[in-house]
Design a protein around this motif. Structure first.
Motif, PDB file in Angstrom:
ATOM      1  N   ARG A  41       1.039  -1.128  -0.074  1.00 21.24           N
ATOM      2  CA  ARG A  41      -0.014  -0.153   0.212  1.00 21.24           C
ATOM      3  C   ARG A  41       1.220   1.327   0.172  1.00 21.24           C
ATOM      4  NH1 ARG A  41      -6.329  -0.982   2.408  1.00 21.24           N
ATOM      5  NH2 ARG A  41      -5.859   1.836   2.003  1.00 21.24           N
ATOM      6  N   LEU A  42       0.810   2.063  -0.364  1.00 21.90           N
ATOM      7  CA  LEU A  42       0.825   3.449  -0.396  1.00 21.90           C
ATOM      8  C   LEU A  42      -0.264   4.543   0.261  1.00 21.90           C
ATOM      9  CD1 LEU A  42       4.029   4.937  -2.304  1.00 21.90           C
ATOM     10  CD2 LEU A  42       2.084   5.332  -3.862  1.00 21.90           C
ATOM     11  N   ASP A  43       0.867   5.000   0.957  1.00 22.30           N
ATOM     12  CA  ASP A  43       0.033   6.392   2.000  1.00 22.30           C
ATOM     13  C   ASP A  43       0.986   7.273   1.534  1.00 22.30           C
ATOM     14  OD1 ASP A  43      -1.877   4.705   2.967  1.00 22.30           O
ATOM     15  OD2 ASP A  43       0.236   3.707   4.426  1.00 22.30           O
ATOM     16  N   HIS A  44       0.314   8.586   1.463  1.00 27.87           N
ATOM     17  CA  HIS A  44       1.318  10.121   1.158  1.00 27.87           C
ATOM     18  C   HIS A  44       0.247  11.048   2.187  1.00 27.87           C
ATOM     19  CE1 HIS A  44       2.465  12.949  -1.793  1.00 27.87           C
ATOM     20  NE2 HIS A  44       2.988  13.207  -0.917  1.00 27.87           N
ATOM     21  N   THR A  45       1.309  11.619   3.207  1.00 35.91           N
ATOM     22  CA  THR A  45       0.476  12.769   4.402  1.00 35.91           C
ATOM     23  C   THR A  45       1.391  13.503   3.836  1.00 35.91           C
ATOM     24  OG1 THR A  45       0.393  10.834   5.894  1.00 35.91           O
ATOM     25  CG2 THR A  45       0.094  13.788   6.175  1.00 35.91           C
ATOM     26  N   ARG A  46       0.970  15.164   3.603  1.00 36.45           N
ATOM     27  CA  ARG A  46       1.269  16.109   2.992  1.00 36.45           C
ATOM     28  C   ARG A  46       0.662  17.423   3.937  1.00 36.45           C
ATOM     29  NH1 ARG A  46       5.101  18.206  -0.326  1.00 36.45           N
ATOM     30  NH2 ARG A  46       4.851  20.220  -1.859  1.00 36.45           N
ATOM     31  N   ILE A  47       1.522  18.638   4.541  1.00 33.25           N
ATOM     32  CA  ILE A  47       1.188  19.248   5.299  1.00 33.25           C
ATOM     33  C   ILE A  47       1.958  20.564   4.925  1.00 33.25           C
ATOM     34  CG2 ILE A  47       2.313  18.517   6.877  1.00 33.25           C
ATOM     35  CD1 ILE A  47      -0.450  19.343   8.589  1.00 33.25           C
ATOM     36  N   GLU A  48       1.100  21.675   4.639  1.00 32.88           N
ATOM     37  CA  GLU A  48       1.637  23.007   4.507  1.00 32.88           C
ATOM     38  C   GLU A  48       2.456  23.178   6.295  1.00 32.88           C
ATOM     39  OE1 GLU A  48       1.359  27.428   3.927  1.00 32.88           O
ATOM     40  OE2 GLU A  48       0.370  26.242   2.506  1.00 32.88           O
ATOM     41  N   GLU A 144      10.458  20.966   1.986  1.00 32.23           N
ATOM     42  CA  GLU A 144      10.580  21.098   0.695  1.00 32.23           C
ATOM     43  C   GLU A 144      10.101  23.097   1.127  1.00 32.23           C
ATOM     44  OE1 GLU A 144       9.488  17.723  -2.133  1.00 32.23           O
ATOM     45  OE2 GLU A 144       7.499  19.322  -1.709  1.00 32.23           O
ATOM     46  N   TRP A 145      11.249  23.524   0.757  1.00 26.78           N
ATOM     47  CA  TRP A 145      10.562  24.926   0.792  1.00 26.78           C
ATOM     48  C   TRP A 145      10.515  25.676  -0.955  1.00 26.78           C
ATOM     49  CZ3 TRP A 145      14.792  28.783   1.706  1.00 26.78           C
ATOM     50  CH2 TRP A 145      15.022  30.229   1.319  1.00 26.78           C
ATOM     51  N   HIS A 146       9.245  25.741  -1.581  1.00 23.53           N
ATOM     52  CA  HIS A 146       9.238  26.324  -3.026  1.00 23.53           C
ATOM     53  C   HIS A 146       9.411  27.275  -2.533  1.00 23.53           C
ATOM     54  CE1 HIS A 146       6.564  22.330  -4.564  1.00 23.53           C
ATOM     55  NE2 HIS A 146       6.857  22.572  -2.680  1.00 23.53           N
ATOM     56  N   ARG A 147      10.563  29.003  -3.678  1.00 23.42           N
ATOM     57  CA  ARG A 147      10.710  29.549  -3.155  1.00 23.42           C
ATOM     58  C   ARG A 147       9.789  30.491  -4.117  1.00 23.42           C
ATOM     59  NH1 ARG A 147      16.074  29.741  -1.723  1.00 23.42           N
ATOM     60  NH2 ARG A 147      17.282  27.737  -2.259  1.00 23.42           N
ATOM     61  N   ALA A 148       8.873  29.775  -4.828  1.00 20.96           N
ATOM     62  CA  ALA A 148       8.427  30.931  -5.874  1.00 20.96           C
ATOM     63  C   ALA A 148       7.178  31.073  -4.546  1.00 20.96           C
ATOM     64  CB  ALA A 148       7.498  30.525  -6.724  1.00 20.96           C
ATOM     65  N   THR A 149       6.748  30.199  -3.845  1.00 18.35           N
ATOM     66  CA  THR A 149       5.054  30.755  -3.668  1.00 18.35           C
ATOM     67  C   THR A 149       5.735  30.901  -1.664  1.00 18.35           C
ATOM     68  OG1 THR A 149       5.506  28.313  -2.611  1.00 18.35           O
ATOM     69  CG2 THR A 149       3.791  29.135  -4.280  1.00 18.35           C
ATOM     70  N   ASP A 150       7.236  30.968  -1.898  1.00 20.57           N
ATOM     71  CA  ASP A 150       7.544  30.581  -0.221  1.00 20.57           C
ATOM     72  C   ASP A 150       7.008  29.306   0.658  1.00 20.57           C
ATOM     73  OD1 ASP A 150       9.702  32.198   1.223  1.00 20.57           O
ATOM     74  OD2 ASP A 150       8.431  33.755   2.229  1.00 20.57           O
ATOM     75  N   ALA A 151       6.232  28.658   0.366  1.00 22.40           N
ATOM     76  CA  ALA A 151       5.349  27.981   1.194  1.00 22.40           C
ATOM     77  C   ALA A 151       6.859  26.699   1.710  1.00 22.40           C
ATOM     78  CB  ALA A 151       4.382  26.966   0.668  1.00 22.40           C
ATOM     79  N   VAL A 152       6.165  26.662   2.766  1.00 17.05           N
ATOM     80  CA  VAL A 152       7.073  25.646   3.361  1.00 17.05           C
ATOM     81  C   VAL A 152       6.680  23.697   3.245  1.00 17.05           C
ATOM     82  CG1 VAL A 152       8.644  24.038   5.304  1.00 17.05           C
ATOM     83  CG2 VAL A 152       8.531  26.880   4.055  1.00 17.05           C
ATOM     84  N   HIS A 153       6.832  22.787   3.429  1.00 19.39           N
ATOM     85  CA  HIS A 153       5.595  21.325   3.354  1.00 19.39           C
ATOM     86  C   HIS A 153       6.662  20.781   3.590  1.00 19.39           C
ATOM     87  CE1 HIS A 153       3.480  23.673   0.328  1.00 19.39           C
ATOM     88  NE2 HIS A 153       2.578  23.228   0.461  1.00 19.39           N
ATOM     89  N   PHE A 154       5.383  19.770   4.955  1.00 17.54           N
ATOM     90  CA  PHE A 154       6.115  18.391   5.484  1.00 17.54           C
ATOM     91  C   PHE A 154       5.805  17.244   5.237  1.00 17.54           C
ATOM     92  CE2 PHE A 154       5.956  15.060   8.781  1.00 17.54           C
ATOM     93  CZ  PHE A 154       7.032  14.266   8.662  1.00 17.54           C
ATOM     94  N   ASP A 155       6.279  16.351   3.634  1.00 20.46           N
ATOM     95  CA  ASP A 155       5.934  15.736   2.950  1.00 20.46           C
ATOM     96  C   ASP A 155       6.423  13.847   3.460  1.00 20.46           C
ATOM     97  OD1 ASP A 155       4.273  15.223  -0.520  1.00 20.46           O
ATOM     98  OD2 ASP A 155       5.627  13.332  -0.070  1.00 20.46           O
TER      99      ASP A 155
END
Length: 198
Positions: A41-48, A144-155
């Protein structure tokens, strides 16, 4: 390995020394060819987590020091390994979880470390399971830090299946614990990012 008592440092050292001589139970790389292997099974959790460099650095430091785990899970590392040093590919890790009144000692090995700069700045690691683990598979933790949006995510991306007859019998419980772990880990990382980037 299941115990009525929390394993001490000596028990964890002996456990990791024994397990790290063995082969991984899921040798295929996660996400290889974009397919999930049969039976997994593949589980994916992503949060800003927040925004900006300070938030990313706080989240990265949390991952480097294995602080992504909720209170009911602890990490055991060999006593001769610096506990404030960068994780290294090939190093063993013991995941110690308390559930159903028991201590569950699970062996993993770091199989990948990613440290990328660019439009998306990314840091993370992947662990693979060793034979003495309740599951078979791999789990990847990224910030991850998306420089274009400045958003940081935990994945978190996890590829898994039960390992051993006891876990197969208790498969609904196994899935419940996995989902709880991902939810709780995301909350921990949000708190780490907020507190340590202020």
């Amino acid at each position: 390995m299941i115990s009525f008592r929390k394993p001490d440092a000596d028990a964890i050292d002996a456990f990791l020394a024994r397990e790290n001589r063995l082969a991984l139970t899921c040798p295929a790389k996660m996400g290889e060819a974009g397919k999930t292997p049969a039976g997994y099974r593949l589980d994916h959790t992503r949060i800003e987590l927040g925004r900006g460099r300070a938030c990313f650095q706080a989240a990265r430091e949390a991952l480097e020091n294995w602080r992504q785990f909720p209170a009911w899970v602890t990490v055991g590392r060999p006593s001769d390994e610096p506990h404030n040093g960068m994780p290294k590919v090939g190093n063993p890790v013991a995941i110690v979880a308390r559930s159903l009144g028991l201590w569950w000692l699970n062996a993993c090995r770091i199989v990948e470390l990613v440290d990328e700069d660019g439009p998306i700045k990314r840091f993370g690691l992947t662990v693979g399971t060793l034979p003495c683990h309740a599951g078979r598979g791999q789990e990847r933790f990224f910030v991850e830090w998306h420089r274009a949006t400045d958003a940081v995510h935990f994945d978190v991306l996890a590829l898994s299946r039960p390992h051993g007859p006891l876990v197969w019998i208790g498969y609904p419980w196994f899935r419940h614990v996995q989902r709880r772990f991902h939810r709780d880990s995301a909350k921990v990382m949000q708190r780490e990012a907020i507190v340590n980037s202020a």
